[in-house]
Design a protein around this motif. Structure first.
Motif, PDB file in Angstrom:
ATOM      1  N   ILE A  32       0.844  -1.195   0.000  1.00 15.36           N
ATOM      2  CA  ILE A  32       0.000   0.000   0.000  1.00 15.36           C
ATOM      3  C   ILE A  32       0.884   1.251   0.000  1.00 15.36           C
ATOM      4  CG2 ILE A  32      -1.731   1.323   1.292  1.00 15.36           C
ATOM      5  CD1 ILE A  32      -2.762  -1.458   2.341  1.00 15.36           C
ATOM      6  N   THR A  35       2.524   1.702  -3.352  1.00 15.97           N
ATOM      7  CA  THR A  35       1.575   2.233  -4.326  1.00 15.97           C
ATOM      8  C   THR A  35       1.486   3.754  -4.201  1.00 15.97           C
ATOM      9  OG1 THR A  35       0.307   0.172  -4.226  1.00 15.97           O
ATOM     10  CG2 THR A  35      -0.814   2.107  -5.144  1.00 15.97           C
ATOM     11  N   VAL A  80      -3.192  -1.184  -6.097  1.00 20.16           N
ATOM     12  CA  VAL A  80      -2.114  -1.979  -5.500  1.00 20.16           C
ATOM     13  C   VAL A  80      -1.684  -3.073  -6.478  1.00 20.16           C
ATOM     14  CG1 VAL A  80      -1.466  -3.511  -3.592  1.00 20.16           C
ATOM     15  CG2 VAL A  80      -2.777  -1.431  -3.129  1.00 20.16           C
TER      16      VAL A  80
END
Length: 142
Positions: A32, A35, A80
């Motif tokens: 996460i 990303t 993601v």
């Protein structure tokens, strides 16, 4: 059970039970974060302050709410998955569940991955590579 080890000196990776996938639980938080960092670099090279403020509690204190909020901010599991693909994680699948069935826990914890994919992910933060050609401290990218 599965495990992988990377030797930076020889650039060799060893894998115990390759291809065995397991749930990530909180380690998906690194994906996460990656990303968010990759998206920021593509646009401005700076992570927006609201997202940047979520990263320390998410990573340093395993704050699930911070992870859930940042996951929403970056575009959810699909975003993601795009980061994972660009980072070379060929056997990782972000979970699209809101919650783990029968629990109050976030569904992103049911993302599946392999030990080799996790070594690949960590290498994106530790060594220069096409996803991040300079060390992360210099550019902020994963």
């Amino acid at each position: 059970m599965t495990a992988a080890v990377y030797d930076a000196r020889t650039r060799t990776t060893w894998v115990l039970h390759p291809g065995v996938a397991q749930d990530t639980a909180s380690i998906v938080k690194v994906q996460i974060m990656g990303t968010a960092l990759q998206q920021a670099e593509a646009v401005t090279e700076h992570v927006p302050q609201p997202e940047a403020a979520l990263m320390p509690p998410m990573i340093e204190h395993s704050d699930n709410q911070a992870a859930t909020t940042l996951l929403q901010d970056v575009g959810g599991p699909g975003a993601v998955a795009l980061f994972d693909k660009s980072a070379g994680l060929g056997h990782t699948a972000p979970s699209t569940l809101a919650l783990i069935p029968g629990t109050p826990w976030p569904g992103w914890g049911l993302t599946t991955t392999t030990a080799l994919d996790q070594v690949t992910l960590v290498s994106k933060f530790a060594y220069p590579n096409p996803v991040c050609p300079a060390p992360p401290a210099a550019t902020g990218c994963p």
